[in-house]
Design a protein around this motif. Sequence first.
Motif, PDB file in Angstrom:
ATOM      1  N   VAL A  66       0.859  -1.185   0.000  1.00  0.00           N
ATOM      2  CA  VAL A  66       0.000   0.000   0.000  1.00  0.00           C
ATOM      3  C   VAL A  66       0.891   1.228   0.000  1.00  0.00           C
ATOM      4  N   VAL A  67       0.515   2.240  -0.768  1.00  0.00           N
ATOM      5  CA  VAL A  67       1.206   3.525  -0.737  1.00  0.00           C
ATOM      6  C   VAL A  67       0.195   4.581  -0.288  1.00  0.00           C
ATOM      7  N   LEU A  68       0.489   5.221   0.840  1.00  0.00           N
ATOM      8  CA  LEU A  68      -0.319   6.339   1.312  1.00  0.00           C
ATOM      9  C   LEU A  68       0.219   7.611   0.677  1.00  0.00           C
ATOM     10  N   LEU A  69      -0.627   8.303  -0.054  1.00  0.00           N
ATOM     11  CA  LEU A  69      -0.214   9.486  -0.800  1.00  0.00           C
ATOM     12  C   LEU A  69      -0.714  10.749  -0.106  1.00  0.00           C
ATOM     13  N   PRO A  70       0.155  11.720   0.131  1.00  0.00           N
ATOM     14  CA  PRO A  70      -0.352  13.002   0.615  1.00  0.00           C
ATOM     15  C   PRO A  70      -1.137  13.694  -0.490  1.00  0.00           C
ATOM     16  N   GLY A  71      -2.076  14.505  -0.115  1.00  0.00           N
ATOM     17  CA  GLY A  71      -2.861  15.206  -1.119  1.00  0.00           C
ATOM     18  C   GLY A  71      -3.651  16.333  -0.489  1.00  0.00           C
ATOM     19  N   HIS A  92       1.860  -3.236  -8.185  1.00  0.00           N
ATOM     20  CA  HIS A  92       0.461  -2.804  -8.161  1.00  0.00           C
ATOM     21  C   HIS A  92      -0.028  -2.616  -6.724  1.00  0.00           C
ATOM     22  N   PRO A  93       0.574  -1.686  -5.987  1.00  0.00           N
ATOM     23  CA  PRO A  93       0.099  -1.442  -4.627  1.00  0.00           C
ATOM     24  C   PRO A  93      -1.245  -0.724  -4.631  1.00  0.00           C
ATOM     25  N   ALA A  94      -1.967  -0.852  -3.531  1.00  0.00           N
ATOM     26  CA  ALA A  94      -3.159  -0.029  -3.353  1.00  0.00           C
ATOM     27  C   ALA A  94      -2.717   1.403  -3.065  1.00  0.00           C
ATOM     28  N   LEU A  95      -3.333   2.357  -3.731  1.00  0.00           N
ATOM     29  CA  LEU A  95      -3.020   3.772  -3.553  1.00  0.00           C
ATOM     30  C   LEU A  95      -4.140   4.406  -2.729  1.00  0.00           C
ATOM     31  N   VAL A  96      -3.779   4.963  -1.589  1.00  0.00           N
ATOM     32  CA  VAL A  96      -4.761   5.488  -0.647  1.00  0.00           C
ATOM     33  C   VAL A  96      -4.364   6.896  -0.240  1.00  0.00           C
ATOM     34  N   VAL A  97      -5.336   7.799  -0.152  1.00  0.00           N
ATOM     35  CA  VAL A  97      -5.077   9.174   0.269  1.00  0.00           C
ATOM     36  C   VAL A  97      -5.906   9.463   1.516  1.00  0.00           C
ATOM     37  N   LEU A  98      -5.321  10.199   2.455  1.00  0.00           N
ATOM     38  CA  LEU A  98      -5.977  10.588   3.703  1.00  0.00           C
ATOM     39  C   LEU A  98      -6.352  12.058   3.630  1.00  0.00           C
ATOM     40  N   LEU A  99      -7.645  12.371   3.842  1.00  0.00           N
ATOM     41  CA  LEU A  99      -8.123  13.741   3.682  1.00  0.00           C
ATOM     42  C   LEU A  99      -9.163  14.089   4.738  1.00  0.00           C
ATOM     43  N   TYR A 100      -9.452  15.375   4.835  1.00  0.00           N
ATOM     44  CA  TYR A 100     -10.626  15.835   5.577  1.00  0.00           C
ATOM     45  C   TYR A 100     -11.863  15.632   4.700  1.00  0.00           C
ATOM     46  N   ASP A 101     -13.039  15.548   5.339  1.00  0.00           N
ATOM     47  CA  ASP A 101     -14.270  15.304   4.580  1.00  0.00           C
ATOM     48  C   ASP A 101     -14.509  16.363   3.511  1.00  0.00           C
ATOM     49  N   CYS A 102     -14.214  17.625   3.810  1.00  0.00           N
ATOM     50  CA  CYS A 102     -14.492  18.705   2.863  1.00  0.00           C
ATOM     51  C   CYS A 102     -13.569  18.684   1.646  1.00  0.00           C
ATOM     52  N   GLU A 103     -12.543  17.825   1.661  1.00  0.00           N
ATOM     53  CA  GLU A 103     -11.587  17.763   0.557  1.00  0.00           C
ATOM     54  C   GLU A 103     -11.936  16.679  -0.465  1.00  0.00           C
ATOM     55  N   VAL A 104     -13.047  15.994  -0.271  1.00  0.00           N
ATOM     56  CA  VAL A 104     -13.586  15.088  -1.289  1.00  0.00           C
ATOM     57  C   VAL A 104     -14.573  15.909  -2.110  1.00  0.00           C
ATOM     58  N   VAL A 105     -14.215  16.165  -3.367  1.00  0.00           N
ATOM     59  CA  VAL A 105     -14.941  17.126  -4.198  1.00  0.00           C
ATOM     60  C   VAL A 105     -15.435  16.470  -5.480  1.00  0.00           C
ATOM     61  N   ALA A 106     -16.227  17.213  -6.241  1.00  0.00           N
ATOM     62  CA  ALA A 106     -16.803  16.664  -7.469  1.00  0.00           C
ATOM     63  C   ALA A 106     -15.761  16.494  -8.570  1.00  0.00           C
ATOM     64  N   HIS A 107     -14.799  17.437  -8.646  1.00  0.00           N
ATOM     65  CA  HIS A 107     -13.876  17.400  -9.794  1.00  0.00           C
ATOM     66  C   HIS A 107     -12.592  18.144  -9.470  1.00  0.00           C
ATOM     67  N   VAL A 108     -11.472  17.548  -9.855  1.00  0.00           N
ATOM     68  CA  VAL A 108     -10.198  18.266  -9.884  1.00  0.00           C
ATOM     69  C   VAL A 108      -9.611  18.100 -11.287  1.00  0.00           C
ATOM     70  N   PRO A 109      -8.848  19.082 -11.773  1.00  0.00           N
ATOM     71  CA  PRO A 109      -8.280  18.976 -13.115  1.00  0.00           C
ATOM     72  C   PRO A 109      -7.367  17.759 -13.232  1.00  0.00           C
ATOM     73  N   ARG A 110      -7.420  17.114 -14.377  1.00  0.00           N
ATOM     74  CA  ARG A 110      -6.590  15.938 -14.636  1.00  0.00           C
ATOM     75  C   ARG A 110      -5.614  16.241 -15.760  1.00  0.00           C
ATOM     76  N   GLU A 111      -4.356  15.856 -15.547  1.00  0.00           N
ATOM     77  CA  GLU A 111      -3.336  15.951 -16.589  1.00  0.00           C
ATOM     78  C   GLU A 111      -2.908  14.548 -16.985  1.00  0.00           C
ATOM     79  N   ALA A 112      -2.167  14.434 -18.095  1.00  0.00           N
ATOM     80  CA  ALA A 112      -1.875  13.128 -18.678  1.00  0.00           C
ATOM     81  C   ALA A 112      -1.152  12.195 -17.709  1.00  0.00           C
ATOM     82  N   HIS A 113      -0.293  12.757 -16.849  1.00  0.00           N
ATOM     83  CA  HIS A 113       0.493  11.905 -15.953  1.00  0.00           C
ATOM     84  C   HIS A 113      -0.253  11.536 -14.678  1.00  0.00           C
ATOM     85  N   ASP A 114      -1.399  12.132 -14.423  1.00  0.00           N
ATOM     86  CA  ASP A 114      -2.120  11.899 -13.177  1.00  0.00           C
ATOM     87  C   ASP A 114      -2.700  10.491 -13.135  1.00  0.00           C
TER      88      ASP A 114
END
Length: 206
Positions: A133-138, A168-190
């Motif tokens: 598992v990889v915990l990713l900051p965000g 193929h690790p599981a990718l997990v991000v830790l956030l506050y509830d208000c940081e789960v949003v409808a859309h963030v911009p996506r770039e090719a490498h994301d």
Amino acid sequence: MTGPEGARGAHPDKRTLRRGFLAVRNTLPSDDVRETGLVLAERALEVPELARARTVAAYVSVGGEPGTAPLLDALRARGTRVLLPALLPDNDLDWGVYEGPASLVEVRHPGRMALWEPGGERLGADAVTAADVVLLPGLAVDARGMRLGRGGGSYDRVLARIEAAGAHPALVVLLYDCEVVAHVPREAHDKAVHAVVTPSGVRRFP
């Protein structure tokens, strides 16, 4: 923890979003950050991949980031091998094993906030490819699982390295509830994450 914005983080919409999310985090009382960390540790262990992982690549939260210290200690108490990053001069990440709070050292990188890094042996940038598992900051994640990072590109390199290794690790991000949003911009490498953990629970993505 990824440092100042680099070429990959230069998308103007992302810059605006980052400023907004960071501004909110900067207003959070330290007691709220600590309390969130305790709740997140419980919630994160509800993620099956994290509960059974032998090796987890994580990070030490700083400032207003959702606190990771309780989760690091909970994983270590379970016998999980926890890897933590050390920032290199080129903004890439080396890794070391977490041996408890006393094993961390405060490192002041020029032009960046102080970071807490593992004080023991460095294992090399490729060590992360062994993680289950990889915990990713965000700063945010959207309904597709697309993560908004800090813009320094460190974790873009990590994810590219993992992909190149065929891991193929599981990718997990830790956030506050208000940081789960409808859309963030996506770039090719994301790359999308598999799950987000917030104080209210776990949300998985296809």
